[in-house]
Design a protein around this motif. Structure first.
Motif, short mmCIF file in Angstrom:
data_model
loop_
_atom_site.label_atom_id
_atom_site.label_comp_id
_atom_site.label_asym_id
_atom_site.label_seq_id
_atom_site.Cartn_x
_atom_site.Cartn_y
_atom_site.Cartn_z
N SER A 1 0.83 -1.32 0.03
CA SER A 1 0.10 -0.09 0.03
C SER A 1 1.05 1.43 0.00
CB SER A 1 -0.98 -0.01 1.17
OG SER A 1 -0.15 -0.24 2.19
N LEU A 2 0.20 2.29 0.03
CA LEU A 2 1.09 3.44 -0.10
C LEU A 2 0.33 4.79 0.82
CD1 LEU A 2 1.08 5.56 -3.36
CD2 LEU A 2 -0.19 3.67 -2.97
N GLY B 1 1.71 7.03 -33.78
CA GLY B 1 1.09 5.73 -34.58
C GLY B 1 1.43 4.56 -33.59
N ASN B 2 1.74 4.71 -32.46
CA ASN B 2 2.11 3.52 -31.78
C ASN B 2 1.31 3.49 -30.20
OD1 ASN B 2 3.30 1.47 -33.25
ND2 ASN B 2 5.32 2.51 -32.94
N GLY B 3 0.31 4.40 -30.02
CA GLY B 3 -0.27 4.45 -28.76
C GLY B 3 0.65 5.19 -27.80
N SER B 4 -0.20 5.35 -26.36
CA SER B 4 0.84 6.07 -25.42
C SER B 4 0.62 5.38 -24.14
CB SER B 4 -0.03 7.65 -25.23
OG SER B 4 -0.06 8.20 -26.32
N THR B 5 1.88 5.63 -23.27
CA THR B 5 1.63 5.10 -22.04
C THR B 5 1.94 6.48 -21.06
OG1 THR B 5 2.48 3.02 -22.53
CG2 THR B 5 2.79 3.78 -20.33
N PHE B 6 0.66 6.71 -20.41
CA PHE B 6 1.00 7.99 -19.46
C PHE B 6 1.11 7.16 -18.26
CE2 PHE B 6 -1.18 10.26 -22.65
CZ PHE B 6 -0.66 11.65 -22.63
N TRP B 7 2.51 7.77 -17.39
CA TRP B 7 2.73 7.01 -16.06
C TRP B 7 2.93 8.19 -15.13
CZ3 TRP B 7 7.26 9.21 -14.74
CH2 TRP B 7 8.20 9.60 -15.90
N PHE B 8 2.93 7.65 -13.65
CA PHE B 8 3.21 8.70 -12.77
C PHE B 8 3.92 7.38 -11.55
CE2 PHE B 8 -0.32 8.02 -9.90
CZ PHE B 8 -1.33 7.63 -10.81
N ILE B 9 4.89 8.07 -10.84
CA ILE B 9 5.46 7.29 -9.81
C ILE B 9 5.38 8.01 -8.71
CG2 ILE B 9 7.94 6.52 -9.15
CD1 ILE B 9 8.82 6.37 -12.09
N LEU B 10 4.53 7.41 -7.64
CA LEU B 10 4.72 8.06 -6.08
C LEU B 10 5.70 7.38 -5.26
CD1 LEU B 10 1.02 8.08 -6.16
CD2 LEU B 10 2.51 10.13 -6.85
N PRO B 11 6.05 8.18 -4.35
CA PRO B 11 6.97 7.53 -3.35
C PRO B 11 5.92 6.71 -2.32
CG PRO B 11 6.72 9.83 -3.13
CD PRO B 11 6.08 9.59 -4.42
N LEU B 12 6.48 5.58 -1.78
CA LEU B 12 5.34 4.93 -0.95
C LEU B 12 5.01 5.78 0.31
CD1 LEU B 12 6.78 1.30 -0.89
CD2 LEU B 12 5.11 2.07 -2.45
N VAL B 13 6.04 6.65 0.61
CA VAL B 13 5.70 7.66 1.45
C VAL B 13 5.86 9.07 1.00
CG1 VAL B 13 6.11 8.36 4.02
CG2 VAL B 13 6.10 6.08 3.47
N PRO B 14 4.93 9.72 0.94
CA PRO B 14 5.28 11.17 0.60
C PRO B 14 6.54 12.11 1.17
CG PRO B 14 3.02 11.06 1.50
CD PRO B 14 3.62 9.86 1.34
N GLY C 1 11.31 -0.74 -5.71
CA GLY C 1 12.03 0.04 -4.36
C GLY C 1 10.73 0.53 -3.38
N LYS C 2 11.29 2.06 -3.25
CA LYS C 2 10.22 2.61 -2.18
C LYS C 2 9.47 3.65 -3.19
CE LYS C 2 13.18 2.90 1.52
NZ LYS C 2 14.55 3.51 2.32
N SER C 3 8.94 3.07 -4.32
CA SER C 3 8.03 3.65 -5.08
C SER C 3 6.82 2.83 -5.78
CB SER C 3 8.61 4.88 -6.03
OG SER C 3 9.45 3.91 -6.90
N MET C 4 5.63 3.38 -6.05
CA MET C 4 4.68 2.80 -6.73
C MET C 4 4.55 3.36 -8.06
SD MET C 4 2.76 0.44 -5.71
CE MET C 4 2.29 0.62 -3.82
N HIS C 5 4.57 2.57 -9.20
CA HIS C 5 4.44 2.99 -10.56
C HIS C 5 3.17 2.45 -11.24
CE1 HIS C 5 9.00 3.23 -11.58
NE2 HIS C 5 8.70 3.20 -10.41
#
Ligand code: ADP
Length: 368
Positions: free
Chosen positions: A251-252, A353-366, A288-292
């Motif tokens: 969890s985060l 032409g190849n789609g998109s990946t929108f991503w965000f990475i959050l630290p488990l503890v802000p 590691g210490k983050s959530m993708h």
């Protein structure tokens, strides 16, 4: 070229003084010079703009401490700041409530700076006053406008949406299929309008630094499930299959409503820009210490040159391969702010032409 620091023969010190004095006399900002070596740091010079701004004559100004501008309103924390800046011989910029001779209030954006002699001793202070009353007044009107949008527009609109939702799901009894179709259209448009109003209100909070987080322990699976359920109708209407891949048991600590909002933005965009019959994957994993978090679509993709711009306010791409779509152009800017408030990062991997990946990475503890 001649400069103030490199006088040549034609630039006699008398002339230079005259020009400096004329410049200060002509300035549109109120300028005062005080003498901290004298008891009570009195004003020793005030330019005409200062008299004009405050309504006091030269005789009423010179020889007095600036505090006559405070009237009875002397408990402002900013005044204490000015006092300590003067005591410590440093410069300061602040905004004070000041009063003209006739008692009317003006907001004074005051900038003070020490003037040193050759030995570095503070011999004077210069204070530059800028009347920002009109700006304050317009800020107040803008604030009132946002509060009106929030109460007079958002509240009844939520109620319209809730009522249409109840009719649409049959809670108010059966309705003829023709009417049902119209109710569904009305519901979708009420939702779109509400999203726009919410984006505008969030944008205002973002601009004024008031977008606060309410963090608690959150389970990514619960958030993603809830987002997918709220977008299931939108995806079904667009004939798009949304696949969930949760590869974490961790969890985060995050603001679940705000993370929900980011995911809704990314997935709703993916639905909006994807062709019918395509797939969207929503993946979460811990590293590691983050959530993708990642939202991958099979849409038109985004050109390298546009990637940075996407996250700017009010930005929509208008290239020929993306049809005009409804939206405020605020969704990604708001998402970026939310992710960064958590101490995270957001981005996009994509090729036209190849789609998109929108991503965000959050630290488990802000980070606090
Ligand atoms: P809007 O509310 O107008 O969608 P956003 O800030 O969410 O605003 O998105 C800004 C722009 O980014 C969109 O108008 C679109 O041009 C582009 N965009 C966002 N997501 C995608 C996507 N998945 N595929 C292609 N373009 C996208």
């Amino acid at each position: 070229m001649e400069t103030m620091n490199e006088p040549n023969k034609s630039w006699h010190s008398q002339e230079r003084l005259k020009i400096l004095e004329r410049a200060v006399q002509s300035a549109r900002n109120g300028i005062v010079i005080t003498d901290p070596k004298l008891p009570d740091n009195p004003i020793v010079y005030a330019n005409p703009a200062f008299s004009e701004l405050t309504g006091y004559s030269q005789a009423e100004i010179v020889g007095h401490n600036c505090r006559f501008l405070q009237g009875a309103d002397c408990n402002q924390s900013e005044i204490a700041e000015v006092r300590s800046a003067i005591a410590e011989g440093r410069s300061l910029m602040t905004i004070l409530r000041n009063y003209r001779k006739d008692g009317t209030l003006f907001w004074n954006e005051l900038s003070i700076a020490p003037v040193h002699d050759d030995e570095g001793t503070v011999i004077n202070f210069i204070g530059v006053q800028n009347d920002i009353t009109a700006r304050k007044e317009s800020d107040r009107r803008v604030s009132e406008f946002y509060s009106m949008v929030s109460h007079e527009l958002r509240t009844p609109l939520s109620s319209v949406r809730a009522s249409l939702g109840l009719i649409d799901e049959g809670s108010a009894g059966d309705i003829p299929s023709g009417a049902k179709r119209l109710v569904t259209i009305a519901l979708q448009n009420a939702e779109r309008l509400l999203k726009l109003v919410d984006d505008i209100l969030d944008f205002k909070k973002m601009e004024t630094g008031n977008l606060d987080l309410n963090t608690a322990i959150v389970e990514p699976d619960i958030i993603v499930t809830s987002v997918l359920s709220s977008l299931s109708q939108l995806a079904a209407n667009a004939d798009i299959q949304v696949i969930k891949q949760i590869n974490t048991r961790k969890s985060l600590c995050a603001d679940s409503d705000r993370i929900l909002q980011v995911l809704i933005n990314l997935i709703a965009n993916a639905i909006k820009f994807s062709p019918r019959g395509s797939r969207i994957t929503v993946a979460v994993k811990d590293v590691g210490k983050s959530m993708h978090f990642a939202v991958t679509d099979e849409g038109p993709g985004i050109a390298e040159k546009d990637k940075e711009k996407l996250f700017l306010k009010f930005h929509q791409l208008d290239s020929s391969d993306t049809r005009p779509k409804p939206g405020s152009g605020l969704g990604l800017a708001i998402s970026k702010t939310i992710v960064e408030l958590h101490g995270g990062t957001i981005g996009v991997d994509s090729a036209v032409g190849n789609g998109s990946t929108f991503w965000f990475i959050l630290p488990l503890v802000p980070k606090s």
